[in-house]
Design a protein around this motif. Sequence first.
Motif, mmCIF file in Angstrom:
data_model
loop_
_atom_site.group_PDB
_atom_site.id
_atom_site.type_symbol
_atom_site.label_atom_id
_atom_site.label_comp_id
_atom_site.label_asym_id
_atom_site.label_seq_id
_atom_site.Cartn_x
_atom_site.Cartn_y
_atom_site.Cartn_z
ATOM 1 N N ARG A 117 42.512 34.434 33.273
ATOM 2 C CA ARG A 117 41.060 34.263 33.202
ATOM 3 C C ARG A 117 40.399 35.477 33.866
ATOM 4 N N TYR A 118 39.321 35.991 33.253
ATOM 5 C CA TYR A 118 38.774 37.265 33.735
ATOM 6 C C TYR A 118 37.289 37.391 33.438
ATOM 7 N N ILE A 119 36.667 38.360 34.062
ATOM 8 C CA ILE A 119 35.401 38.876 33.543
ATOM 9 C C ILE A 119 35.525 40.397 33.463
ATOM 10 N N GLU A 120 34.707 40.995 32.608
ATOM 11 C CA GLU A 120 34.605 42.452 32.590
ATOM 12 C C GLU A 120 33.179 42.781 32.989
ATOM 13 N N THR A 121 33.034 43.817 33.780
ATOM 14 C CA THR A 121 31.677 44.168 34.200
ATOM 15 C C THR A 121 31.586 45.603 34.710
ATOM 16 N N SER A 122 30.349 46.124 34.712
ATOM 17 C CA SER A 122 30.120 47.421 35.364
ATOM 18 C C SER A 122 29.123 47.229 36.510
ATOM 19 N N MET A 124 28.279 45.562 40.199
ATOM 20 C CA MET A 124 28.936 45.082 41.412
ATOM 21 C C MET A 124 28.599 43.628 41.733
ATOM 22 N N ASP A 125 27.337 43.225 41.544
ATOM 23 C CA ASP A 125 26.957 41.842 41.865
ATOM 24 C C ASP A 125 27.730 40.841 41.015
ATOM 25 N N GLU A 126 27.904 41.178 39.751
ATOM 26 C CA GLU A 126 28.669 40.284 38.862
ATOM 27 C C GLU A 126 30.118 40.199 39.305
ATOM 28 N N ALA A 127 30.676 41.357 39.676
ATOM 29 C CA ALA A 127 32.066 41.388 40.143
ATOM 30 C C ALA A 127 32.200 40.503 41.382
ATOM 31 N N ALA A 128 31.272 40.652 42.325
ATOM 32 C CA ALA A 128 31.332 39.907 43.587
ATOM 33 C C ALA A 128 31.213 38.398 43.338
ATOM 34 N N GLU A 129 30.346 38.042 42.406
ATOM 35 C CA GLU A 129 30.136 36.623 42.099
ATOM 36 C C GLU A 129 31.426 35.973 41.572
ATOM 37 N N PHE A 130 32.109 36.683 40.665
ATOM 38 C CA PHE A 130 33.347 36.131 40.104
ATOM 39 C C PHE A 130 34.460 36.122 41.160
ATOM 40 N N ILE A 131 34.485 37.166 41.986
ATOM 41 C CA ILE A 131 35.492 37.218 43.060
ATOM 42 C C ILE A 131 35.328 35.991 43.963
ATOM 43 N N ASP A 132 34.074 35.606 44.227
ATOM 44 C CA ASP A 132 33.836 34.437 45.074
ATOM 45 C C ASP A 132 34.322 33.136 44.437
ATOM 46 N N GLU A 133 34.401 33.115 43.108
ATOM 47 C CA GLU A 133 34.898 31.899 42.431
ATOM 48 C C GLU A 133 36.412 31.763 42.489
ATOM 49 N N ALA A 163 37.690 47.090 46.513
ATOM 50 C CA ALA A 163 38.374 47.791 45.418
ATOM 51 C C ALA A 163 37.432 47.935 44.227
ATOM 52 N N ALA A 164 36.712 46.842 43.910
ATOM 53 C CA ALA A 164 35.777 46.883 42.775
ATOM 54 C C ALA A 164 34.686 47.911 43.034
ATOM 55 N N ALA A 165 34.176 47.948 44.260
ATOM 56 C CA ALA A 165 33.097 48.885 44.587
ATOM 57 C C ALA A 165 33.575 50.330 44.452
ATOM 58 N N ARG A 166 34.791 50.581 44.929
ATOM 59 C CA ARG A 166 35.328 51.950 44.840
ATOM 60 C C ARG A 166 35.557 52.377 43.388
ATOM 61 N N MET A 167 35.934 51.430 42.553
ATOM 62 C CA MET A 167 36.130 51.751 41.139
ATOM 63 C C MET A 167 34.787 51.968 40.453
ATOM 64 N N LEU A 168 33.869 51.034 40.664
ATOM 65 C CA LEU A 168 32.584 51.082 39.943
ATOM 66 C C LEU A 168 31.764 52.321 40.315
ATOM 67 N N SER A 169 31.913 52.777 41.546
ATOM 68 C CA SER A 169 31.147 53.962 41.959
ATOM 69 C C SER A 169 31.745 55.235 41.370
ATOM 70 N N GLY A 170 32.947 55.111 40.792
ATOM 71 C CA GLY A 170 33.602 56.300 40.238
ATOM 72 C C GLY A 170 34.475 56.994 41.270
ATOM 73 N N ILE A 182 37.975 41.800 36.527
ATOM 74 C CA ILE A 182 38.374 41.001 37.688
ATOM 75 C C ILE A 182 39.121 39.819 37.093
ATOM 76 N N GLU A 183 40.320 39.561 37.577
ATOM 77 C CA GLU A 183 41.025 38.425 36.984
ATOM 78 C C GLU A 183 41.823 37.621 37.981
ATOM 79 N N GLU A 184 42.164 36.411 37.558
ATOM 80 C CA GLU A 184 42.933 35.542 38.435
ATOM 81 C C GLU A 184 44.358 36.063 38.509
ATOM 82 N N TYR A 185 44.998 35.773 39.609
ATOM 83 C CA TYR A 185 46.368 36.187 39.845
ATOM 84 C C TYR A 185 47.301 35.171 39.198
ATOM 85 N N LEU A 186 48.266 35.675 38.447
ATOM 86 C CA LEU A 186 49.244 34.771 37.834
ATOM 87 C C LEU A 186 50.534 34.862 38.632
#
Length: 426
Positions: A117-122, A124-133, A163-170, A182-186
């Motif tokens: 299960r995942y989301i794709e985003t560019s 940061m707020d969206e990434a953080a929201e899914f990470i919190d879930e 990690a997401a912030a470092r990636m998204l900032s380039g 961002i995805e769940e760990y299997l």
Amino acid sequence: MDVLVVGGGGREYAIGLALAKDPVVKNLYFAPGNGATLQLGQNVEADDFDALADFVQEKGIDLTIVGPEAPLVEGIVDTFRNRGLTIFGPTQKAALLEGSKIYMKNFLKKYNIPTARYIETSIMDEAAEFIDELEPPIVVKADGLCAGKGVIIAQTKEEAKEAAARMLSGEAFGPAGQRVIIEEYLDGYELSLFAISDGKEYVILPAAQDHKRLLDGDKGPNTGGMGAYAPTPLIDEKLYRKIEERIIAPTIAGMGKDGVPFEGVLFAGLMIVDGEPYVLEYNVRFGDPECEVLMPLLKTPASELFYKAATKDLKNLKVEFKEMYAVGVVLASANYPYGKSKPSEIIIDDIVHEDLAKHAHICFAGVRLIEGKLFATGGRVLVCVGVGETIKEARDYAYFLAGQIHFAGKKFRSDIAYQALEVNES
Ligand code: AMP
Ligand code: GLY
């Protein structure tokens, strides 16, 4: 038939070796090849795909086989096809299955192919929201190619956000990281399965297991792969069928439906969780060192397999494999995978043991010919491949050969195929 192999690693050496043994193949070329592919054919340097295609046309080369992902993602197949040349590999668009994790995940979702299960985003707020879930560990992946480094398994939510912030900032990977998954760990065990497709038909190769970590017991940092073996007993008929029905078949069919038929090697990186397969990633080429253990198991002539796959003619070929096992042990240089190593001459003991010569061989990778002598030039230097009636036999041959090869700083894992041996013993 004259064949060009694009690439210069152990994988391309293994493909070259299979072709060199095929009586149909007359002249063999490698671009760029390495210091040892010169024993199998000729090395070619070309500035770009057009220059390489010029060479292929001039020489009348019948088939080009592409090893690594970079030229595929950059469109070598499109250039060659536009010029009427026969080439084995996916087009630039189909290579997005590896070149863009977002394309790949969205494709899987569209065709209901199981994946984390995942989301794709560019954003940061969206990434953080899914990470919190999610519950840690949490997986953060850069969209584009990052030389195998674009995946972070974060142990806490904070680490995932960083990690997401470092990636998204380039900052982390440049443009390749400015969109993320961002995805769940299997939690399960990993398995790779390779299928060769002509866009419609496909052939699944024996299942291989790779050993990605540097040190014994799957410890230490990730590498490109320190060894592999095939077929692995970690897959049974039932699981194999599930993977074929739920993953391989719908992927080939879906790519066809989407107007991007997949031609080439589909490398499915899978996680098996409670007996159910999920796609972690797709690559659009052979794994290295998996290719080195799959090629020697091929009974069907390599030229026929690759040529028919490149000319949409797989339905007219019955592809057969030997009922044998192959184990490949990577010999790497001193500073792998951290950095460069000083070139060092490779000394190979005289192999007097007839049995060994019959059951084991070397696939050369990071080597250069300097004044007629073969030098290890860094990275993964070569793979010792043993072939036998059992995994144990194949492994003994591979390790015996590994002991016959010497260069300064040589290092290797001593436990390749350990899980298979545990399964067989239990
Ligand atoms: P990838 O390049 O996507 O295959 O990721 C590299 C490695 O990270 C995989 O071989 C796995 O070991 C690990 N990995 C990637 N995604 C996941 C996931 N969702 N759950 C657990 N491990 C993962
Ligand atoms: N051995 C894994 C890879 O080639 O990506």
